[in-house]
Design a protein around this motif. Structure first.
Motif, PDB file in Angstrom:
ATOM      1  N   GLU A 140       1.039   4.088   1.270  1.00  0.00           N
ATOM      2  CA  GLU A 140       0.478   4.899   2.349  1.00  0.00           C
ATOM      3  C   GLU A 140       0.958   6.346   2.216  1.00  0.00           C
ATOM      4  OE1 GLU A 140      -1.551   3.929   4.778  1.00  0.00           O
ATOM      5  OE2 GLU A 140      -1.433   1.739   4.740  1.00  0.00           O
TER       6      GLU A 140
ATOM      7  N   PHE B 117       3.596  -4.996   3.926  1.00  0.00           N
ATOM      8  CA  PHE B 117       3.404  -5.663   5.210  1.00  0.00           C
ATOM      9  C   PHE B 117       2.737  -7.014   4.997  1.00  0.00           C
ATOM     10  CE2 PHE B 117      -1.174  -4.842   5.556  1.00  0.00           C
ATOM     11  CZ  PHE B 117      -1.340  -3.773   4.693  1.00  0.00           C
TER      12      PHE B 117
ATOM     13  N   MET C 120      -0.137  -9.673   5.826  1.00  0.00           N
ATOM     14  CA  MET C 120      -1.503  -9.741   6.343  1.00  0.00           C
ATOM     15  C   MET C 120      -1.980 -11.183   6.283  1.00  0.00           C
ATOM     16  SD  MET C 120      -5.039  -8.010   5.057  1.00  0.00           S
ATOM     17  CE  MET C 120      -4.528  -6.355   4.690  1.00  0.00           C
TER      18      MET C 120
ATOM     19  N   GLY D 145      -3.181  -7.714  10.608  1.00  0.00           N
ATOM     20  CA  GLY D 145      -1.855  -7.220  10.245  1.00  0.00           C
ATOM     21  C   GLY D 145      -0.840  -7.930  11.123  1.00  0.00           C
TER      22      GLY D 145
ATOM     23  N   GLU E 109      -6.511   5.930  15.692  1.00  0.00           N
ATOM     24  CA  GLU E 109      -7.967   5.834  15.704  1.00  0.00           C
ATOM     25  C   GLU E 109      -8.464   6.316  17.054  1.00  0.00           C
ATOM     26  OE1 GLU E 109      -9.501   4.214  13.077  1.00  0.00           O
ATOM     27  OE2 GLU E 109      -7.714   3.358  12.148  1.00  0.00           O
TER      28      GLU E 109
ATOM     29  N   MET F  97       4.340  -0.606  11.920  1.00  0.00           N
ATOM     30  CA  MET F  97       2.902  -0.416  12.170  1.00  0.00           C
ATOM     31  C   MET F  97       2.189   0.118  10.941  1.00  0.00           C
ATOM     32  SD  MET F  97       1.721   0.562  15.713  1.00  0.00           S
ATOM     33  CE  MET F  97       2.467   0.066  17.216  1.00  0.00           C
ATOM     34  N   ARG F  98       2.831   1.014  10.248  1.00  0.00           N
ATOM     35  CA  ARG F  98       2.250   1.519   9.007  1.00  0.00           C
ATOM     36  C   ARG F  98       3.356   1.594   7.976  1.00  0.00           C
ATOM     37  NH1 ARG F  98      -2.384   3.144   7.664  1.00  0.00           N
ATOM     38  NH2 ARG F  98      -3.112   3.542   9.772  1.00  0.00           N
ATOM     39  N   SER F  99       3.520   0.506   7.256  1.00  0.00           N
ATOM     40  CA  SER F  99       4.585   0.449   6.262  1.00  0.00           C
ATOM     41  C   SER F  99       3.965   0.272   4.877  1.00  0.00           C
ATOM     42  CB  SER F  99       5.551  -0.685   6.601  1.00  0.00           C
ATOM     43  OG  SER F  99       4.832  -1.864   6.893  1.00  0.00           O
TER      44      SER F  99
ATOM     45  N   GLU G 217      -5.513  -0.293  15.097  1.00  0.00           N
ATOM     46  CA  GLU G 217      -6.259  -1.463  14.626  1.00  0.00           C
ATOM     47  C   GLU G 217      -5.279  -2.585  14.269  1.00  0.00           C
ATOM     48  OE1 GLU G 217      -8.846  -0.808  11.140  1.00  0.00           O
ATOM     49  OE2 GLU G 217      -8.187  -2.783  10.493  1.00  0.00           O
ATOM     50  N   VAL G 218      -5.472  -3.754  14.890  1.00  0.00           N
ATOM     51  CA  VAL G 218      -4.621  -4.891  14.518  1.00  0.00           C
ATOM     52  C   VAL G 218      -5.374  -5.903  13.660  1.00  0.00           C
ATOM     53  CG1 VAL G 218      -2.903  -4.736  16.354  1.00  0.00           C
ATOM     54  CG2 VAL G 218      -5.034  -5.965  16.781  1.00  0.00           C
TER      55      VAL G 218
ATOM     56  N   ARG H 203       2.006  -5.581  12.380  1.00  0.00           N
ATOM     57  CA  ARG H 203       1.445  -4.619  13.332  1.00  0.00           C
ATOM     58  C   ARG H 203       1.110  -5.313  14.647  1.00  0.00           C
ATOM     59  NH1 ARG H 203      -3.367  -0.569  11.624  1.00  0.00           N
ATOM     60  NH2 ARG H 203      -1.902   0.118  10.033  1.00  0.00           N
TER      61      ARG H 203
ATOM     62  N   ARG I 197       0.851  -1.197   0.000  1.00  0.00           N
ATOM     63  CA  ARG I 197       0.000   0.000   0.000  1.00  0.00           C
ATOM     64  C   ARG I 197       0.878   1.236   0.000  1.00  0.00           C
ATOM     65  NH1 ARG I 197      -5.005  -1.591   4.129  1.00  0.00           N
ATOM     66  NH2 ARG I 197      -5.533  -3.509   3.033  1.00  0.00           N
TER      67      ARG I 197
HETATM   68  P1  ATP Z   1      -5.718   1.458   8.755  1.00  0.00           P
HETATM   69  O1  ATP Z   1      -7.013   2.133   9.074  1.00  0.00           O
HETATM   70  O2  ATP Z   1      -4.801   1.338   9.915  1.00  0.00           O
HETATM   71  O3  ATP Z   1      -5.070   2.014   7.531  1.00  0.00           O
HETATM   72  P2  ATP Z   1      -7.016  -0.485   7.172  1.00  0.00           P
HETATM   73  O4  ATP Z   1      -8.441  -0.292   7.496  1.00  0.00           O
HETATM   74  O5  ATP Z   1      -6.474   0.103   5.937  1.00  0.00           O
HETATM   75  O6  ATP Z   1      -6.114  -0.044   8.406  1.00  0.00           O
HETATM   76  P3  ATP Z   1      -7.420  -3.259   6.531  1.00  0.00           P
HETATM   77  O7  ATP Z   1      -7.528  -3.014   5.081  1.00  0.00           O
HETATM   78  O8  ATP Z   1      -8.633  -3.643   7.288  1.00  0.00           O
HETATM   79  O9  ATP Z   1      -6.697  -2.040   7.245  1.00  0.00           O
HETATM   80  O10 ATP Z   1      -6.256  -4.331   6.743  1.00  0.00           O
HETATM   81  C1  ATP Z   1      -6.268  -5.343   7.732  1.00  0.00           C
HETATM   82  C2  ATP Z   1      -5.126  -5.170   8.719  1.00  0.00           C
HETATM   83  O11 ATP Z   1      -3.877  -4.936   8.066  1.00  0.00           O
HETATM   84  C3  ATP Z   1      -5.283  -3.984   9.632  1.00  0.00           C
HETATM   85  O12 ATP Z   1      -6.101  -4.307  10.709  1.00  0.00           O
HETATM   86  C4  ATP Z   1      -3.863  -3.710  10.071  1.00  0.00           C
HETATM   87  O13 ATP Z   1      -3.527  -4.536  11.170  1.00  0.00           O
HETATM   88  C5  ATP Z   1      -3.046  -4.135   8.882  1.00  0.00           C
HETATM   89  N1  ATP Z   1      -2.539  -2.983   8.111  1.00  0.00           N
HETATM   90  C6  ATP Z   1      -3.235  -2.163   7.297  1.00  0.00           C
HETATM   91  N2  ATP Z   1      -2.437  -1.250   6.724  1.00  0.00           N
HETATM   92  C7  ATP Z   1      -1.183  -1.506   7.198  1.00  0.00           C
HETATM   93  C8  ATP Z   1       0.092  -0.906   6.972  1.00  0.00           C
HETATM   94  N3  ATP Z   1       0.240   0.109   6.129  1.00  0.00           N
HETATM   95  N4  ATP Z   1       1.172  -1.424   7.613  1.00  0.00           N
HETATM   96  C9  ATP Z   1       1.033  -2.474   8.461  1.00  0.00           C
HETATM   97  N5  ATP Z   1      -0.144  -3.076   8.710  1.00  0.00           N
HETATM   98  C10 ATP Z   1      -1.244  -2.605   8.087  1.00  0.00           C
END
Ligand code: ATP
Ligand code: MG
Length: 575
Positions: A142, A155, A157, A444, A219, A150-152, A407-408, A447, A140
């Motif tokens: 981001e 990642f 999933m 994640g 959040e 945590m936000r890379s 959110e995990v 995460r 993604r």
């Molecule tokens: P966020 O609101 O944190 O961006 P998201 O709603 O985009 O999350 P989902 O698409 O539901 O996340 O993805 C499922 C899981 O993947 C999330 O609960 C989170 O643990 C993990 N996740 C999402 N984006 C990332 C990221 N950029 N880096 C690491 N883990 C991620």
């Protein structure tokens, strides 16, 4: 594993770019290293922890009946076009083109890929229910990668997708995942706060996010201290409170000259009343078309709720030029009286306002004594404001509290979105086609690892829960002579032979240095073989999580170590 043959590049200093504790400790304990912004490599010790987490996830997925796949990371553009998301995924999706001009996405998620795969694999009602999952990389782009893993941008999933014949089947699949998630997080040693994330089209508990409370959480969670209602602020509902002017007699609606009085603060000062008396009117572009949202002046719009109410894909505040065109007045004087030729939606609190004040769609003019129903008609209304701490709980009315969270995991009743747009069907007993109904379930993994560290550390370092610790025992050898070294080696062999995972610090270093590293990397049990053993036969056993150091003889070592492991495992094991 002997440290002299391993690679655990610990650091004394905190990395300058790491602001959260998990990020700092993951770097300092030699678990990960940054490759480039938003991308991390796992070093051997970090990878072991990651694998422990994925093992728990796998066990619980299998227990819940999900089947493991491994899907390609490149997903063809045609799949995304079938679902309609090629155009709506936006800039977060990495897109690439091959040498023949074929377009692909580097998968940010796999709904399309799994839906198409399952479509090709099922034909009869007998093939359902089906729950498929994988543990795989997501990409993604981001906007703001941060907080380490945590936000890379890349990642891991665990994503699962359930296919059922009907809503009752989906409910069963959803509850099985809900249970599995609770077990996974409990076994991994993290306390999660499950929060309601959507009460939209599917109703009831259609979506739940698993949050970890954290000061750095992005959040905002609203939590009822009384009845346990919890929801993400993005979605949280709240009970309607008494509106401004309640009990007053409706006055006549009158124009008031308000030169340069535009913002809510200006209005409060000018009229000398509270902000909830004003009917704030904001012009948005919903999928490019202007719409007006009217709410009381003390509240902010919740754009997720507004977008859902409008059924729009894209929603943004309209630029000034559009506001001026729609209201025929400069920005700051919009209002619902003398209805404008735009779709207008009202927050549920507007209806109750008596003698409100609002813009007159004329430069430097407001209306005072505005009364809904008489001075304007409410055709479309809904809850479109952000709930905040102190609002009444929608379930029981108690004032809501607020916490920040990360959110995990997320479980979600998707409904027919993909099976309909991508034409998935199976034949029922009578040969009629049925469209399966879907759920999707993500965790994640990286995460989760960071969240474990956020919840299990002290000022010296990580304190791994035994279930996800890279090694159960950190053996600190303090021998110097050949004889002493051989005696530590013998203890190491003894532990290994008993099937215990041991990281053995066999380096030539001072006890202080070794203990500091042991605390930093945080294995649950530290076993020290030093002077006390060489002279008196006593081995020290200490829990990283605290408590007394126990001294045992060589013969008592194994039972002491086992007792700690068993006790810690029992504490983590889900019922
Ligand atoms: P966020 O609101 O944190 O961006 P998201 O709603 O985009 O999350 P989902 O698409 O539901 O996340 O993805 C499922 C899981 O993947 C999330 O609960 C989170 O643990 C993990 N996740 C999402 N984006 C990332 C990221 N950029 N880096 C690491 N883990 C991620
Ligand atoms: Mg996201």
């Amino acid at each position: 594993m002997k440290l002299t043959r391993y690679l655990v590049p610990t650091l004394k200093e905190n990395p300058s770019d790491a602001v959260v504790v998990s990020h700092r400790l993951m770097i300092r304990a030699g678990l990960i290293r940054k490759e480039t912004a938003g991308m991390y490599a796992y070093l051997p010790l970090g990878l072991r922890a990651l694998q422990k987490i994925t093992a728990i996830i796998r066990e619980e997925m299998e227990r819940a009946g999900a089947l493991e796949f491994l899907m390609p990371e490149l997903t063809g553009a045609e799949l995304w076009k079938e679902s309609g998301r090629w155009d709506t995924m936006g800039k977060e999706m990495f897109r690439i083109t091959d040498r023949n001009g074929m377009a692909y996405a580097l998968a940010p998620t796999h709904e399309e890929a799994f839906t198409a795969m399952v479509r090709s694999l099922i034909s009869s009602y007998r093939d359902l229910p089906l729950n498929v999952y994988q543990i795989n990389t997501k990409f993604r782009d981001e906007i703001r990668p941060r907080f380490g893993v945590m936000r890379s941008k890349e990642f891991i999933m665990k994503d699962a997708y359930s296919f059922d014949l009907d809503e009752a089947g989906l409910e069963t699949s959803y509850q099985a995942m809900r249970q599995a998630y609770r077990r996974i997080f409990q076994r991994a040693g993290i306390d999660t706060i499950p929060v309601e994330a959507d009460t939209g089209a599917m109703g009831g508990s259609a979506s739940e996010e698993f949050m970890v409370a954290s000061e750095v959480g992005e959040e905002v969670l609203l939590i009822c201290p009384q009845c346990g209602y919890r929801a993400n602020q993005e979605r949280a509902a709240h009970a309607r409170k008494a509106s401004a002017g309640g009990g007053e007699t409706p006055a006549a609606c009158a124009e008031v000259s308000t030169p340069d009085v535009k913002t809510i603060d200006d209005l409060v000062a000018f009229f000398g009343c509270t902000a909830d008396r004003f009917l704030k009117s904001l012009v948005y572009l919903a999928d490019g078309k202007p719409v007006m949202a009217v709410l009381t002046g003390d509240r902010d719009v919740n754009e997720v709720k507004l977008r859902n109410l409008l059924g729009a894909v894209e929603l943004e505040l309209a630029p000034d030029s559009v506001v001026e065109e729609v209201t025929k007045a400069p920005v700051g004087f919009a209002g619902p009286v003398n209805a404008l030729a735009v779709r207008t939606v009202f927050d549920i609190a507007v209806r109750g306002v008596v003698n409100g004040i609002t813009g007159a769609n004329k430069k430097d003019v407001h209306f005072n004594g505005v009364n809904p129903g008489r001075d304007f008609t409410i055709k479309e209304e809904g809850d479109i404001v952000l709930a905040v701490a102190g609002d009444a709980c929608p379930a029981c009315g108690t004032p809501l509290g607020e916490k920040k969270g990360i959110e995990v995991g997320h479980i979600f009743k998707l409904g027919y979105k993909y099976t309909k747009s991508m034409n998935v069907s199976v034949l029922d007993e009578k040969g009629a086609a049925i469209t399966p109904i879907m759920g999707c379930y993500g965790i994640g993994v990286n995460r989760t690892m960071a969240a474990i560290i956020e919840q299990h550390h002290d000022d010296k370092g990580i304190i791994w829960p035994v279930s996800v610790a890279p090694f159960a025992v950190h053996l600190v050898g303090l021998g110097k002579s050949d004889d002493e070294l051989a005696r530590v080696e013998e203890i190491y062999a003894l532990l290994c032979a008993a099937g215990i995972e041991v990281l053995y610090d066999d380096r030539h270093a001072t006890p202080g240095f070794k203990f500091a590293d042991a605390d930093l990397i945080g294995m649950p049990i530290r076993v020290t073989v030093g002077k006390g053993y060489f002279s008196g036969g006593e081995i020290e056993v200490k829990r990283r999580a605290g408590g007394d150091t126990v001294k045992v003889g060589r013969d008592g070592l194994m039972s002491a170590v086992r007792a700690i492991i068993d006790e810690e495992r029992a504490r983590l094991n889900a019922s």
